[in-house]
Every structure is written in structure tokens, then in C-alpha cells.
Design an enzyme around this catalytic site. Structure first.
Site, PDB file in Angstrom:
ATOM      1  N   GLY A 200       0.843  -1.201   0.000  1.00 13.89           N
ATOM      2  CA  GLY A 200       0.000   0.000   0.000  1.00 13.89           C
ATOM      3  C   GLY A 200       0.870   1.238   0.000  1.00 13.89           C
ATOM      4  N   GLN A 203       1.863   7.007   2.946  1.00 12.20           N
ATOM      5  CA  GLN A 203       1.144   7.808   3.939  1.00 12.20           C
ATOM      6  C   GLN A 203      -0.025   7.033   4.545  1.00 12.20           C
ATOM      7  OE1 GLN A 203       2.339  10.440   5.084  1.00 12.20           O
ATOM      8  NE2 GLN A 203       3.820  10.960   3.513  1.00 12.20           N
ATOM      9  N   VAL A 205      -0.587   2.978   4.484  1.00 12.85           N
ATOM     10  CA  VAL A 205      -0.180   1.742   5.181  1.00 12.85           C
ATOM     11  C   VAL A 205       1.096   1.976   6.002  1.00 12.85           C
ATOM     12  CG1 VAL A 205       0.501  -0.670   4.869  1.00 12.85           C
ATOM     13  CG2 VAL A 205      -1.324   0.289   3.472  1.00 12.85           C
ATOM     14  N   GLU A 244      17.753   1.542   7.873  1.00 17.15           N
ATOM     15  CA  GLU A 244      18.847   1.435   6.890  1.00 17.15           C
ATOM     16  C   GLU A 244      18.593   2.499   5.836  1.00 17.15           C
ATOM     17  OE1 GLU A 244      21.376  -0.253   7.243  1.00 17.15           O
ATOM     18  OE2 GLU A 244      20.802  -1.754   8.720  1.00 17.15           O
ATOM     19  N   CYS A 278      22.016   1.921  -2.081  1.00 22.46           N
ATOM     20  CA  CYS A 278      22.475   2.747  -0.958  1.00 22.46           C
ATOM     21  C   CYS A 278      23.986   2.626  -0.774  1.00 22.46           C
ATOM     22  CB  CYS A 278      21.766   2.306   0.298  1.00 22.46           C
ATOM     23  SG  CYS A 278      21.918   0.541   0.576  1.00 22.46           S
TER      24      CYS A 278
HETATM   25  P1  NAD Z   1      11.573   5.736   0.297  1.00 20.93           P
HETATM   26  O1  NAD Z   1      12.185   6.129   1.580  1.00 20.93           O
HETATM   27  O2  NAD Z   1      10.859   6.751  -0.490  1.00 20.93           O
HETATM   28  O3  NAD Z   1      10.525   4.542   0.548  1.00 20.93           O
HETATM   29  C1  NAD Z   1      10.860   3.337   1.172  1.00 20.93           C
HETATM   30  C2  NAD Z   1       9.591   2.676   1.704  1.00 20.93           C
HETATM   31  O4  NAD Z   1       9.022   3.508   2.716  1.00 20.93           O
HETATM   32  C3  NAD Z   1       8.494   2.468   0.662  1.00 20.93           C
HETATM   33  O5  NAD Z   1       7.816   1.261   0.925  1.00 20.93           O
HETATM   34  C4  NAD Z   1       7.576   3.667   0.927  1.00 20.93           C
HETATM   35  O6  NAD Z   1       6.248   3.437   0.506  1.00 20.93           O
HETATM   36  C5  NAD Z   1       7.669   3.786   2.442  1.00 20.93           C
HETATM   37  N1  NAD Z   1       7.361   5.122   2.976  1.00 20.93           N
HETATM   38  C6  NAD Z   1       7.575   6.331   2.370  1.00 20.93           C
HETATM   39  N2  NAD Z   1       7.179   7.333   3.178  1.00 20.93           N
HETATM   40  C7  NAD Z   1       6.730   6.747   4.336  1.00 20.93           C
HETATM   41  C8  NAD Z   1       6.221   7.254   5.565  1.00 20.93           C
HETATM   42  N3  NAD Z   1       6.095   8.573   5.779  1.00 20.93           N
HETATM   43  N4  NAD Z   1       5.869   6.383   6.525  1.00 20.93           N
HETATM   44  C9  NAD Z   1       6.020   5.060   6.349  1.00 20.93           C
HETATM   45  N5  NAD Z   1       6.488   4.508   5.197  1.00 20.93           N
HETATM   46  C10 NAD Z   1       6.844   5.341   4.204  1.00 20.93           C
HETATM   47  O7  NAD Z   1      12.763   5.063  -0.503  1.00 20.93           O
HETATM   48  P2  NAD Z   1      12.770   4.526  -1.993  1.00 20.93           P
HETATM   49  O8  NAD Z   1      12.717   5.683  -2.923  1.00 20.93           O
HETATM   50  O9  NAD Z   1      11.773   3.429  -2.129  1.00 20.93           O
HETATM   51  O10 NAD Z   1      14.250   3.856  -2.022  1.00 20.93           O
HETATM   52  C11 NAD Z   1      15.407   4.586  -2.246  1.00 20.93           C
HETATM   53  C12 NAD Z   1      16.084   5.006  -0.945  1.00 20.93           C
HETATM   54  O11 NAD Z   1      16.322   3.882  -0.117  1.00 20.93           O
HETATM   55  C13 NAD Z   1      17.456   5.623  -1.159  1.00 20.93           C
HETATM   56  O12 NAD Z   1      17.592   6.791  -0.377  1.00 20.93           O
HETATM   57  C14 NAD Z   1      18.425   4.569  -0.670  1.00 20.93           C
HETATM   58  O13 NAD Z   1      19.667   5.026  -0.230  1.00 20.93           O
HETATM   59  C15 NAD Z   1      17.656   3.911   0.395  1.00 20.93           C
HETATM   60  N6  NAD Z   1      18.169   2.545   0.618  1.00 20.93           N
HETATM   61  C16 NAD Z   1      18.887   2.255   1.747  1.00 20.93           C
HETATM   62  C17 NAD Z   1      19.400   0.979   1.931  1.00 20.93           C
HETATM   63  C18 NAD Z   1      20.204   0.587   3.159  1.00 20.93           C
HETATM   64  O14 NAD Z   1      20.325  -0.599   3.427  1.00 20.93           O
HETATM   65  N7  NAD Z   1      20.763   1.499   3.911  1.00 20.93           N
HETATM   66  C19 NAD Z   1      19.180   0.013   0.964  1.00 20.93           C
HETATM   67  C20 NAD Z   1      18.454   0.348  -0.174  1.00 20.93           C
HETATM   68  C21 NAD Z   1      17.941   1.625  -0.320  1.00 20.93           C
END
Ligand code: NAD
Length: 472
Positions: A200, A203, A205, A244, A278
Site C-alpha cells: 500500500g 502515507q 499503510v 537502513e 544505498c
Molecule cells: P523511500 O524512503 O521513499 O521509501 C521506502 C519505503 O518507505 C516504501 O515502501 C515507501 O512506501 C515507504 N514510505 C515512504 N514514506 C513513508 C512514511 N512517511 N511512513 C512510512 N512509510 C513510508 O525510498 P525509496 O525511494 O523506495 O528507495 C530509495 C532510498 O532507499 C534511497 O535513499 C536509498 O539510499 C535507500 N536505501 C537504503 C538501503 C540501506 O540498506 N541502507 C538500501 C536500499 C535503499
């Protein structure tokens, strides 16, 4: 056209209460491949309630029982390895090489959790007390799109090893990959309610998981901005968090390194997972007086070894960006690098020739990058490498640490003691010396704004457990 119209709750594929549709687009040609009906907060609450109930019995299972469940998950996922790889290439646009590695990583997580359980001590004597480690409760697992099933599996395997039940919220852009993963979980025939999956929106789920009192912990992988929002939201109920987050990882080439080997490795480190990782080594730090040689080697290496194109082809090293939005983001950084006055060594704006339909970006390298430039400071999440120069080792370390991130770093040197000495001075959760080796049982996580907590192996398992001191 295919529509994914089920969520996975209480061991069953059920129709979600949510009814919003989301288009799943093939990033290689931007064609519509499927739609997913998204879960909403009611679905999330249902899943949490089920997981809470399942925790009552699952938390009391023995280590042997949990190992058996992990083994079943391993076998069910291993059976679908090829399908998992193919759907990842199609939906995400990851290269075949990368998707293979990522899928194997997902499958092997379950075996590694078994190995970790074999070495973990759930009861320890501390001074005059007995300390027992028990499962935290229901864990909310929130994952990004850039290696979806691998992140889900590594978190889920540790949660199960600990005796926690789970509600998983993957990225909506990974719905086809998630559907197949859910089938693996279903075929593993675990007791109902241990694994619940509700794809989902953030904002809706994601927010429910973050705020709900019955979730004891959030294990999140994603951007630093979202990680901070989750940490703030989780504070109200004192949820534990493992975060992470992003990175801007330095790769230091010391002056005694074998540049013929180190430059190809630096290119691989920068462009792995099409730059959408990342852990990419997106800042290459080289000695000032060797820059001409470095430029030459980079050009030759990219010409000979880097291929942007169809991710399903065996020799492709960079696939398309996941979405049009991500393509635009990377383009804006390439434009910014030029405006900031960096020198464009390779690549640049626009699509590579003949690849206009998909979200393909040119493999791009900037030289003459200053540490104050945005391309040297911000996470781009695409195949864009910034090359910076340093005068001496001390300055190299200072530049490496001049970042708000601290997830990963790379060091190359002809002298392993020297490399180790430099590695110890870098503020990052992992430093890889003279290579690109992965250690799936050693701790992984970030310093500074790259996160909180560690994953993998015994350090990862501890994050799902609460120590209790018994004094007699
Ligand atoms: P994102 O932070 O936009 O979203 C990640 C997940 O969080 C998604 O499922 C999204 O729907 C959910 N999400 C977004 N806003 C939320 C909120 N306010 N409350 C709860 N859930 C929420 O990241 P992305 O664009 O999907 O992925 C790219 C990012 O992830 C990059 O910044 C990358 O560096 C990071 N990343 C980190 C690692 C690590 O292990 N450190 C690994 C891979 C990716």
C-alpha cells in the site's frame, strides 16, 4: 492485463478493503504491465491484529521449530528462483546479473538466519544475573523498490528467527515481485498470521504501521528523509527502530594502489544495481597528481566494460531507472553537476543512443568535483560518479568523512596494513578493502544519517529481541 487484487493476511490471499489502483510500468519501455489494488489502513489494521494474535503462540516456539520454518521458507523460495529473478528484471529493470545476485541473497537469508540461530545464546549469565532474550512483538517491515525481495527476506528471516510476527509493507512499485514472494511464503506452510503482506501507499499503510500501538518495532530500509519521519512517528509509542538509510559512499584510492585493478572496481562499485543502491561508491577520491592517469583509465574502462541497455541481456551492466520520476531526478543532477562547474568526463544529459523509450541514463562521470558541490554531497541514486582529488592521506580521510552519511566506504592500497589503518578512520558502518566482497553475517548499517541499528547475523538478530534480567 494482469491485476493483483489480493493481500496476504492470516495465511490467505484475501481481497483488500482498499480499492485504489496503481499502475505497474516496465521501466525498459514504459509500457503498462499490470495494476495492483492497494491495501489501505483498514487492511493494515487487520494484518496487525492477526499478527498480534499469532505472536501469542509464535513467541513461545522453540528454536528448533523456528529453524524448521526458516528451512521451509528457504526451500519454497529456492524452488522459484528463476521466476523471482525474471519478474525482478521485468518489473524493476535491474540487470540480469544484479537480479540473480539479489534473488540469491533473498533466498540465502533464510539459511543464514538458521546459521545465526546456531551460534546465538538466548540465555547469558551477566555478573550475578541471568539475562534472557525474548522476541519484541509484532514487527512492521517497510522496504524500498531497489532490491525489494532481498530486503524483505533479510528482515523477515531475522524476525522469524527471533520469534516475532510480521506485517510487511513493500514499495507499491514492487507489487509483482511481492506477489511471487508471498506465494513462496504461502507454499512454506507456516502457521497462519506470522507473515502478513499489505502492499500500500506510504502515507496510508506505512503511516499506520509507524503509529499503531500494536507494532513493537519498525525495520525500515529507504531514504533518510522517510527514515526520520518514521523515527519521529515511532517515538510516540516508543517503538524500536532499525533504519537502513541513504549513503554517499567514498572510495579512496591510495597512491600505492594498483590503479589498473582499482579503477574497474571503482566503476563497478559506483554503477552496481544501475547506481540505484544505498551502498554505491559514488565519490571516488584519487591522488591529485595521478588525475590524468585516472581519467584515462575511467574512459577506457567504461568504453570496454560498461553497457547500458536491456536489463534482460546477459552482458548489460546498467539497466533503466525504475521510473520516469527517478530518470528525471538523475537527469537533474547531471544538469546540476554541469552548472556547478564540474567537468563532464563521460556521459551526460539525455538517453543513450537508441534507448529513448525506457528510463535509461548515460553512465556518467564528473571530474574536477569540489566537496562543496551538491553532486558530491547528495545521494543521486543513479549511475553518476563524482571524482574528487586529495593532496595526502590525511586529506583523503577528511574528504571521505565530510558527509552526513556513513553507510559504506571502499579503500584500495597495495599495503593491506595501511589500508586497514585508513579504514579504521572512516566513519562508516562498513569499509571494504581492495575489493567488493559482501559478508552477509557481519553487521550492516549506517553511521550518522545513514541509519540506526544493524542488520545481518547475531547483531541483526539482537535487533528483534528484548533482553530481560532475572535476579535471584
Ligand atoms: P523511500 O524512503 O521513499 O521509501 C521506502 C519505503 O518507505 C516504501 O515502501 C515507501 O512506501 C515507504 N514510505 C515512504 N514514506 C513513508 C512514511 N512517511 N511512513 C512510512 N512509510 C513510508 O525510498 P525509496 O525511494 O523506495 O528507495 C530509495 C532510498 O532507499 C534511497 O535513499 C536509498 O539510499 C535507500 N536505501 C537504503 C538501503 C540501506 O540498506 N541502507 C538500501 C536500499 C535503499
Amino acid at each position: 492485463m494482469k491485476t493483483i487484487n489480493k493481500v496476504y493476511i492470516n495465511g490467505k490471499f484475501v481481497t483488500p478493503h482498499g480499492n485504489e489502483r496503481f499502475d505497474l510500468i516496465n521501466p525498459t519501455d514504459n509500457s503498462l504491465i499490470a495494476q495492483v489494488i492497494l491495501a489501505d489502513e483498514i487492511d493494515a489494521r487487520n494484518a496487525i491484529e492477526i499478527a498480534k494474535k499469532a505472536f501469542e503462540t509464535f513467541s513461545k516456539t522453540t528454536i528448533a521449530e523456528r529453524k524448521e520454518y526458516l528451512q521451509k521458507l528457504y526451500e519454497a523460495a529456492a524452488k522459484k528462483e528463476d521466476e523471482l529473478i525474471n519478474i525482478m528484471v521485468k518489473e524493476y529493470g535491474g540487470t540480469l546479473q544484479f537480479c540473480r545476485m539479489s534473488t540469491q541473497n533473498a533466498i540465502n537469508s533464510f539459511q543464514r538466519a538458521i546459521e545465526t540461530l546456531d551460534q546465538f545464546n538466548f540465555e547469558r549469565k551477566v555478573n550475578e544475573s541471568k539475562v534472557v532474550f525474548g522476541p519484541l512483538g509484532v514487527v512492521g517491515i517497510i522496504t524500498p523498490w531497489n532490491s525489494s525481495n532481498s530486503f524483505i527476506a533479510s528482515k523477515l528471516s531475522m524476525a522469524i528467527a527471533a520469534g516475532c510476527t510480521t506485517v510487511i509493507k513493500p514499495s507499491e512499485m514492487s507489487a509483482l515481485q511481492t506477489e511471487l514472494f508471498a506465494q513462496c511464503v504461502h507454499e512454506a506452510k507456516l502457521p497462519d498470521g506470522i507473515v502478513n503482506i499489505v502492499t500500500g501507499l506510504d502515507q496510508i499503510v506505512g503511516n499506520e504501521l509507524t503509529l499503531n500501538r500494536d507494532i513493537s518495532k519498525i525495520s525500515f530500509t529507504g531514504s533518510t528523509a522517510v527514515g526520520k519521519a518514521i523515527a519521529k512517528g515511532a517515538a510516540d509509542t516508543m517503538k524500536r527502530v532499525t533504519l537502513e538509510l541513504g549513503g554517499k559512499s567514498p572510495n579512496i584510492l591510495l597512491d600505492d594502489a594498483d590503479f589498473e585493478k582499482a579503477i574497474p572496481m571503482a566503476i563497478t562499485a559506483a554503477f552496481q544495481n544501475s547506481g540505484q543502491a544505498c551502498v554505491v561508491g559514488s565519490r571516488l577520491l584519487v591522488p591529485e597528481d595521478r588525475i590524468d592517469e585516472v581519467k584515462q583509465l575511467i574512459k577506457i574502462n567504461i568504453r570496454n566494460n560498461v553497457k547500458v541497455g536491456n536489463p534482460a541481456e546477459e552482458n548489460t551492466t546498467i539497466g533503466p531507472m525504475i521510473s520516469r520520476k527517478q530518470y528525471d531526478r538523475v537527469q537533474s543532477y547531471i544538469k546540476l553537476g554541469i552548472e556547478e562547474g564540474a567537468e563532464l568526463l563521460v556521459g551526460g544529459e539525455g538517453h543513450p543512443e537508441g534507448l529513448d523509450n525506457g528510463n535509461f541514463v548515460k553512465a556518467t562521470v564528473f571530474t574536477n568535483v569540489k566537496r562543496s558541490m551538491k553532486i558530491a554531497r547528495q545521494e543521486i541514486f543513479g549511475p553518476v560518479l563524482s571524482v574528487l582529488t586529495y593532496k595526502d592521506e590525511k586529506e583523503a580521510i577528511a574528504i571521505a568523512n565530510d558527509t552526513r552519511y556513513g553507510l559504506m566506504a571502499y579503500v584500495s592500497s597495495g599495503d593491506s596494513d595501511r589500508a586497514m589503518k585508513v579504514a579504521r578512520q572512516i566513519d562508516a558502518g562498513r569499509v571494504i578493502i581492495n575489493g567488493l566482497k559482501h559478508d552477509p553475517l557481519a553487521p550492516f548499517g549506517g553511521f550518522k544519517e545513514s541509519g540506526v541499528g544493524r542488520e545481518f547475523g547475531v547483531y541483526g538478530l539482537e535487533e528483534y529481541l528484548e533482553p530481560k534480567t532475572l535476579i535471584q
